[in-house]
Scaffold this motif. Structure first.
Motif, mmCIF file in Angstrom:
data_model
loop_
_atom_site.group_PDB
_atom_site.id
_atom_site.type_symbol
_atom_site.label_atom_id
_atom_site.label_comp_id
_atom_site.label_asym_id
_atom_site.label_seq_id
_atom_site.Cartn_x
_atom_site.Cartn_y
_atom_site.Cartn_z
ATOM 1 N N SER A 1 -55.137 25.939 69.960
ATOM 2 C CA SER A 1 -54.459 27.233 69.877
ATOM 3 C C SER A 1 -52.963 27.082 70.131
ATOM 4 O O SER A 1 -52.134 27.731 69.484
ATOM 5 C CB SER A 1 -55.063 28.211 70.889
ATOM 6 O OG SER A 1 -56.442 28.385 70.667
ATOM 7 N N VAL A 2 -52.604 26.209 71.075
ATOM 8 C CA VAL A 2 -51.187 25.956 71.365
ATOM 9 C C VAL A 2 -50.494 25.375 70.137
ATOM 10 O O VAL A 2 -49.388 25.793 69.774
ATOM 11 C CB VAL A 2 -51.048 24.997 72.560
ATOM 12 C CG1 VAL A 2 -49.604 24.513 72.715
ATOM 13 C CG2 VAL A 2 -51.495 25.683 73.844
ATOM 14 N N ALA B 1 -44.558 35.323 68.620
ATOM 15 C CA ALA B 1 -45.075 33.962 68.472
ATOM 16 C C ALA B 1 -44.584 33.062 69.606
ATOM 17 O O ALA B 1 -45.332 32.225 70.130
ATOM 18 C CB ALA B 1 -44.655 33.380 67.123
ATOM 19 N N ILE B 2 -43.308 33.257 70.001
ATOM 20 C CA ILE B 2 -42.751 32.463 71.103
ATOM 21 C C ILE B 2 -43.502 32.752 72.408
ATOM 22 O O ILE B 2 -43.882 31.834 73.152
ATOM 23 C CB ILE B 2 -41.252 32.760 71.268
ATOM 24 C CG1 ILE B 2 -40.469 32.231 70.065
ATOM 25 C CG2 ILE B 2 -40.718 32.146 72.565
ATOM 26 C CD1 ILE B 2 -39.008 32.616 70.067
ATOM 27 N N LEU B 3 -43.731 34.043 72.701
ATOM 28 C CA LEU B 3 -44.418 34.424 73.929
ATOM 29 C C LEU B 3 -45.872 33.953 73.932
ATOM 30 O O LEU B 3 -46.397 33.500 74.959
ATOM 31 C CB LEU B 3 -44.353 35.941 74.118
ATOM 32 C CG LEU B 3 -42.950 36.524 74.334
ATOM 33 C CD1 LEU B 3 -43.009 38.043 74.400
ATOM 34 C CD2 LEU B 3 -42.322 35.958 75.603
ATOM 35 N N LEU B 4 -46.531 34.057 72.766
ATOM 36 C CA LEU B 4 -47.912 33.593 72.652
ATOM 37 C C LEU B 4 -48.000 32.097 72.923
ATOM 38 O O LEU B 4 -48.871 31.634 73.672
ATOM 39 C CB LEU B 4 -48.455 33.913 71.262
ATOM 40 C CG LEU B 4 -49.866 33.391 70.951
ATOM 41 C CD1 LEU B 4 -50.888 34.052 71.873
ATOM 42 C CD2 LEU B 4 -50.213 33.642 69.479
ATOM 43 N N HIS B 5 -47.082 31.361 72.309
ATOM 44 C CA HIS B 5 -47.089 29.910 72.505
ATOM 45 C C HIS B 5 -46.815 29.541 73.959
ATOM 46 O O HIS B 5 -47.480 28.656 74.528
ATOM 47 C CB HIS B 5 -46.033 29.269 71.599
ATOM 48 C CG HIS B 5 -45.893 27.788 71.790
ATOM 49 N ND1 HIS B 5 -44.865 27.218 72.518
ATOM 50 C CD2 HIS B 5 -46.670 26.753 71.370
ATOM 51 C CE1 HIS B 5 -45.005 25.914 72.531
ATOM 52 N NE2 HIS B 5 -46.075 25.593 71.844
ATOM 53 N N ASN C 1 -47.524 27.136 67.877
ATOM 54 C CA ASN C 1 -46.228 26.477 67.718
ATOM 55 C C ASN C 1 -45.835 26.332 66.256
ATOM 56 O O ASN C 1 -44.652 26.190 65.924
ATOM 57 C CB ASN C 1 -46.272 25.103 68.385
ATOM 58 C CG ASN C 1 -44.902 24.507 68.577
ATOM 59 O OD1 ASN C 1 -43.912 25.227 68.735
ATOM 60 N ND2 ASN C 1 -44.815 23.192 68.569
ATOM 61 N N PHE C 2 -46.822 26.372 65.377
ATOM 62 C CA PHE C 2 -46.553 26.244 63.943
ATOM 63 C C PHE C 2 -46.032 27.544 63.329
ATOM 64 O O PHE C 2 -45.250 27.531 62.373
ATOM 65 C CB PHE C 2 -47.846 25.805 63.237
ATOM 66 C CG PHE C 2 -47.810 25.957 61.745
ATOM 67 C CD1 PHE C 2 -47.074 25.086 60.964
ATOM 68 C CD2 PHE C 2 -48.506 26.980 61.114
ATOM 69 C CE1 PHE C 2 -47.029 25.225 59.583
ATOM 70 C CE2 PHE C 2 -48.477 27.127 59.744
ATOM 71 C CZ PHE C 2 -47.739 26.245 58.970
#
Length: 341
Positions: free
Chosen positions: A49-50, A87-91, A54-55
Motif C-alpha cells: 500500500s505504501v 496522496a502525500i498524506l496517505l503515503h 507513493n506512485f
C-alpha cells in the motif's frame, strides 16, 4: 508528547515465536522466515500500500502541467492539487504505520533471541569465564542488528519492488524511449554495488571478531599484566583502522552511486527535451519522467541497501549461531590472528 508515546509503547507486547530464535546450523533466510512468521505477510500488505501510494503523485504531476496549466483551468488545478496533497498524506500515514510495525516485529525477534542468548551465556559462564567479554556484544549490538533486519527485510523489499515495477510499467506505457534510457542509467549502479559487496562483508566479519576480542580483553586483561593491556590497546587501534577502511569503501561506493544517479537524471532530461523539441512528447511527460526516474532510482538504491544489509546481517547471524553452538577458542584465535596481520 513523549509521555503519550511512552503510554502507547507500554501497551505493545512482543509476539512469541513458536521455537528458539537461534538454531545451530540454520541458514539465515530460514531464520528470517521462521522468526517473524505470518507477521511478514501482514507487514508486506502495508508495504504494498505504501508503494502504490507513493506512485500516485507521478501521474498527478503530469496532469497538473499538461491538463490544468496548459488549459489555464484554475478549478482543475486546485482539484488536482487537493488530490496531490491527499496522496502525500496517505503515503505519509501508511509509511508511519509500516515503520512502527516493522520496529515491533524486529524488537520482538530481538527480545526472544536475547532471552535465549542470556540463558546460553548463563550456562557457559562457569566454564568459559575467560571469554565472557564477548557475551555483552553478542546480546547487545550484534543481535540488535540481526533482529532489526528481520523486522524490515521482506516488507522493505516488497515496497521497493512494487514501486519499481509500477513506475517502470507507467514510464514504458507513457514513453518507451525515455523509460529505456532510465533503465540503462540504473544498470551501472547495480553492477557496482554487487561487485563491491564482498569486500564490505569481509570488513564486517573482521570488525565483529575484533569487537568480541576487545570485549574479552576488557574483562580479563585491563586489570592484569601490562603486556595484556598493550594487546588490548592494539586491538582498539585495529578496530579504528578497520572502521576507517569500511567508511572509505562504503561511502566511496555511495558517492559513485550518487554520481551515476545524477547522470541518469541528466540523460532523462536531455532525451526528454529532445523529444519535446521534435514534438514526440510533452513537457508534462518529461516532468513526470524526471520525478519517475527519482522514484525508480530511490527504490533501486533501497534494494541495494537491502542487499548490503542482508549480507552484513547474514555474516553476523552466522557468527552468533557459531557462538550459540559453542564455537571453539581456536576459531576465535584464528580470526584474531588473521585480523591483526
Amino acid at each position: 508528547m513523549s509521555g503519550i508515546f511512552a503510554t502507547i509503547a507500554r501497551r505493545f507486547a512482543p509476539f512469541e515465536p513458536m521455537a528458539d530464535a537461534m538454531r545451530p546450523g540454520e541458514k539465515f533466510p530460514s531464520f528470517v522466515r521462521r522468526a517473524s512468521g505470518m507477521q511478514q505477510v501482514y507487514v508486506s500488505v502495508i508495504a504494498t500500500s505504501v508503494a502504490l501510494a507513493n506512485f500516485l503523485p507521478i501521474d498527478l504531476q503530469r496532469r497538473v502541467v499538461d491538463v490544468a496549466i496548459a488549459d489555464k483551468d484554475v478549478r482543475g488545478l486546485l482539484m488536482l492539487g487537493g488530490l496531490y496533497l491527499g496522496a502525500i498524506l496517505l503515503h505519509a500515514g501508511l509509511k508511519y504505520a509500516l515503520i512502527v510495525y516493522q520496529g515491533w516485529v524486529g524488537e520482538s525477534v530481538v527480545k526472544t533471541a536475547r532471552d535465549q542468548l542470556a540463558l546460553v551465556a548463563t550456562q557457559r559462564s562457569a566454564r568459559e569465564h575467560a571469554r565472557s567479554g564477548q557475551t555483552a556484544g553478542i546480546i547487545g549490538n550484534e543481535i540488535d542488528y540481526v533482529g532489526g533486519f528481520v523486522g524490515t527485510s521482506i516488507s522493505d523489499c516488497v515496497v521497493n519492488v512494487t514501486l519499481m515495477v509500477s513506475v517502470a510499467f507507467y514510464m514504458t506505457y507513457m514513453q518507451p524511449v525515455i523509460a529505456l534510457v532510465s533503465g540503462l542509467s540504473l544498470l551501472p549502479q547495480i553492477l557496482l554495488a554487487l561487485y563491491m559487496q564482498k569486500d564490505l562483508n569481509t570488513l564486517v566479519e573482521r570488525q565483529v571478531a575484533l569487537v568480541r576480542k576487545l570485549g574479552n580483553q576488557a574483562v580479563n586483561s585491563f586489570a592484569s599484566h601490562s603486556t595484556k593491556r598493550r594487546a588490548a590497546f592494539r586491538t582498539i587501534r585495529t578496530i579504528f583502522s578497520t572502521r576507517i577502511e569500511f567508511y572509505l569503501l562504503k561511502f566511496g561506493l555511495k558517492t559513485l552511486l550518487n554520481i551515476a544517479n545524477a547522470a541518469g537524471s541528466l540523460m532523462v532530461l536531455i532525451v526528454g527535451g529532445y523529444l519535446v523539441i521534435r514534438g514526440q512528447t510533452t513537457i508534462g511527460t518529461v516532468v513526470a519522467f524526471i520525478s519517475g526516474f527519482q522514484r525508480l532510482s530511490e527504490p533501486t538504491g533501497e534494494l541495494l541497501d537491502f542487499y548490503r544489509s542482508y549480507s552484513q546481517a547474514k555474516v553476523q547471524f552466522r557468527m552468533i549461531v557459531q557462538w550459540v553452538d559453542g564455537d571453539h577458542p581456536a576459531q576465535t584465535g584464528h580470526s584474531a590472528h588473521r585480523i591483526d596481520r
